[in-house]
Design a protein around this motif. Sequence first.
Motif, PDB file in Angstrom:
ATOM      1  N   GLU A  16      28.583 104.966  37.452  1.00 54.73           N
ATOM      2  CA  GLU A  16      28.625 104.700  36.014  1.00 54.73           C
ATOM      3  C   GLU A  16      27.516 105.456  35.284  1.00 54.73           C
ATOM      4  OE1 GLU A  16      28.595 102.206  38.374  1.00 54.73           O
ATOM      5  OE2 GLU A  16      30.736 101.740  38.247  1.00 54.73           O
ATOM      6  N   GLN A  17      26.319 105.443  35.876  1.00 58.92           N
ATOM      7  CA  GLN A  17      25.199 106.169  35.267  1.00 58.92           C
ATOM      8  C   GLN A  17      25.466 107.670  35.268  1.00 58.92           C
ATOM      9  OE1 GLN A  17      22.197 104.391  37.863  1.00 58.92           O
ATOM     10  NE2 GLN A  17      21.093 103.698  36.029  1.00 58.92           N
ATOM     11  N   LEU A  18      26.035 108.178  36.346  1.00 55.15           N
ATOM     12  CA  LEU A  18      26.366 109.608  36.410  1.00 55.15           C
ATOM     13  C   LEU A  18      27.345 109.990  35.310  1.00 55.15           C
ATOM     14  CD1 LEU A  18      26.668 110.044  40.274  1.00 55.15           C
ATOM     15  CD2 LEU A  18      24.990 111.155  38.792  1.00 55.15           C
ATOM     16  N   GLY A  19      28.367 109.153  35.101  1.00 52.69           N
ATOM     17  CA  GLY A  19      29.344 109.425  34.047  1.00 52.69           C
ATOM     18  C   GLY A  19      28.721 109.386  32.667  1.00 52.69           C
ATOM     19  N   GLU A  20      27.858 108.420  32.453  1.00 53.68           N
ATOM     20  CA  GLU A  20      27.235 108.297  31.137  1.00 53.68           C
ATOM     21  C   GLU A  20      26.259 109.430  30.864  1.00 53.68           C
ATOM     22  OE1 GLU A  20      25.335 105.088  28.122  1.00 53.68           O
ATOM     23  OE2 GLU A  20      26.383 104.436  29.926  1.00 53.68           O
ATOM     24  N   ILE A  21      25.468 109.804  31.837  1.00 56.92           N
ATOM     25  CA  ILE A  21      24.515 110.900  31.611  1.00 56.92           C
ATOM     26  C   ILE A  21      25.250 112.225  31.417  1.00 56.92           C
ATOM     27  CG2 ILE A  21      24.017 111.434  34.017  1.00 56.92           C
ATOM     28  CD1 ILE A  21      21.108 111.858  33.209  1.00 56.92           C
ATOM     29  N   ALA A  22      26.377 112.417  32.089  1.00 57.56           N
ATOM     30  CA  ALA A  22      27.188 113.628  31.866  1.00 57.56           C
ATOM     31  C   ALA A  22      27.671 113.668  30.422  1.00 57.56           C
ATOM     32  CB  ALA A  22      28.356 113.670  32.834  1.00 57.56           C
ATOM     33  N   ALA A  23      28.140 112.539  29.908  1.00 53.62           N
ATOM     34  CA  ALA A  23      28.594 112.473  28.513  1.00 53.62           C
ATOM     35  C   ALA A  23      27.434 112.730  27.552  1.00 53.62           C
ATOM     36  CB  ALA A  23      29.224 111.110  28.241  1.00 53.62           C
ATOM     37  N   ILE A  24      26.264 112.211  27.875  1.00 54.90           N
ATOM     38  CA  ILE A  24      25.084 112.424  27.025  1.00 54.90           C
ATOM     39  C   ILE A  24      24.727 113.905  26.979  1.00 54.90           C
ATOM     40  CG2 ILE A  24      22.576 112.040  26.914  1.00 54.90           C
ATOM     41  CD1 ILE A  24      23.216 109.138  27.893  1.00 54.90           C
ATOM     42  N   PHE A  25      24.759 114.565  28.135  1.00 56.80           N
ATOM     43  CA  PHE A  25      24.464 116.003  28.159  1.00 56.80           C
ATOM     44  C   PHE A  25      25.465 116.781  27.320  1.00 56.80           C
ATOM     45  CE2 PHE A  25      21.634 115.607  31.903  1.00 56.80           C
ATOM     46  CZ  PHE A  25      20.615 116.431  31.455  1.00 56.80           C
ATOM     47  N   LEU A  26      26.740 116.491  27.457  1.00 63.05           N
ATOM     48  CA  LEU A  26      27.751 117.224  26.698  1.00 63.05           C
ATOM     49  C   LEU A  26      27.604 116.981  25.204  1.00 63.05           C
ATOM     50  CD1 LEU A  26      30.878 116.757  28.974  1.00 63.05           C
ATOM     51  CD2 LEU A  26      29.513 118.815  28.641  1.00 63.05           C
ATOM     52  N   TYR A  27      27.293 115.769  24.816  1.00 61.82           N
ATOM     53  CA  TYR A  27      27.163 115.442  23.397  1.00 61.82           C
ATOM     54  C   TYR A  27      25.888 116.030  22.794  1.00 61.82           C
ATOM     55  CZ  TYR A  27      26.791 112.777  19.097  1.00 61.82           C
ATOM     56  OH  TYR A  27      26.660 112.409  17.777  1.00 61.82           O
ATOM     57  N   ASN A  28      24.775 115.909  23.498  1.00 59.39           N
ATOM     58  CA  ASN A  28      23.489 116.328  22.943  1.00 59.39           C
ATOM     59  C   ASN A  28      23.112 117.775  23.221  1.00 59.39           C
ATOM     60  OD1 ASN A  28      22.305 113.898  21.643  1.00 59.39           O
ATOM     61  ND2 ASN A  28      22.667 113.034  23.660  1.00 59.39           N
ATOM     62  N   TYR A  29      23.609 118.337  24.325  1.00 59.92           N
ATOM     63  CA  TYR A  29      23.190 119.678  24.727  1.00 59.92           C
ATOM     64  C   TYR A  29      24.377 120.597  24.984  1.00 59.92           C
ATOM     65  CZ  TYR A  29      19.062 116.843  25.473  1.00 59.92           C
ATOM     66  OH  TYR A  29      18.031 115.960  25.299  1.00 59.92           O
ATOM     67  N   GLY A  30      25.489 120.330  24.327  1.00 63.85           N
ATOM     68  CA  GLY A  30      26.689 121.125  24.527  1.00 63.85           C
ATOM     69  C   GLY A  30      26.559 122.579  24.114  1.00 63.85           C
ATOM     70  N   GLU A  31      25.529 122.894  23.312  1.00 63.70           N
ATOM     71  CA  GLU A  31      25.358 124.274  22.851  1.00 63.70           C
ATOM     72  C   GLU A  31      24.680 125.175  23.885  1.00 63.70           C
ATOM     73  OE1 GLU A  31      21.642 122.124  21.902  1.00 63.70           O
ATOM     74  OE2 GLU A  31      23.720 121.651  21.519  1.00 63.70           O
ATOM     75  N   ILE A  32      24.121 124.576  24.953  1.00 60.30           N
ATOM     76  CA  ILE A  32      23.524 125.434  25.981  1.00 60.30           C
ATOM     77  C   ILE A  32      24.632 125.953  26.888  1.00 60.30           C
ATOM     78  CG2 ILE A  32      21.322 124.213  25.893  1.00 60.30           C
ATOM     79  CD1 ILE A  32      22.012 122.999  28.624  1.00 60.30           C
ATOM     80  N   ASN A  33      24.407 127.134  27.432  1.00 60.41           N
ATOM     81  CA  ASN A  33      25.462 127.673  28.289  1.00 60.41           C
ATOM     82  C   ASN A  33      25.349 127.103  29.708  1.00 60.41           C
ATOM     83  OD1 ASN A  33      23.933 129.492  30.039  1.00 60.41           O
ATOM     84  ND2 ASN A  33      23.785 130.900  28.303  1.00 60.41           N
ATOM     85  N   ILE A  34      26.389 127.313  30.477  1.00 61.21           N
ATOM     86  CA  ILE A  34      26.436 126.684  31.797  1.00 61.21           C
ATOM     87  C   ILE A  34      25.346 127.214  32.722  1.00 61.21           C
ATOM     88  CG2 ILE A  34      28.859 126.017  31.633  1.00 61.21           C
ATOM     89  CD1 ILE A  34      29.559 128.448  33.331  1.00 61.21           C
ATOM     90  N   ALA A  35      24.942 128.466  32.530  1.00 64.96           N
ATOM     91  CA  ALA A  35      23.859 129.020  33.351  1.00 64.96           C
ATOM     92  C   ALA A  35      22.527 128.354  33.010  1.00 64.96           C
ATOM     93  CB  ALA A  35      23.759 130.530  33.164  1.00 64.96           C
TER      94      ALA A  35
END
Length: 92
Positions: free
Chosen positions: A44-63
């Motif tokens: 559950e924590q892994l899923g939530e932190i993944a969503a947080i990264f996408l929402y807050n840091y989606g502008e960074i590239n995958i590299a």
Amino acid sequence: MTYNYPTMQQAATIYGDEAISLWVKIQLEDLNNYCGVKEKMTPEQLGEIAAIFLYNYGEINIAEFALFMIKFKAGKYGQFYGTVDPLIITTA
């Protein structure tokens, strides 16, 4: 870092939110397993932190995200004491 890698938002648009979220979760699970602590992050924590990264840091590239994970494993952003703490990861 100078290559034209897609941002996490662009990758989500191309491959779908679930695919990029899964990729982020895989990176975080690798960190979870890498750390020599007793208590790991829950699914559950892994899923939530993944969503947080996408929402807050989606502008960074995958590299850039992959480099962040490497530097985190190298100890550049602190360490965990007894448990893998999602707040320490997002703070870094």
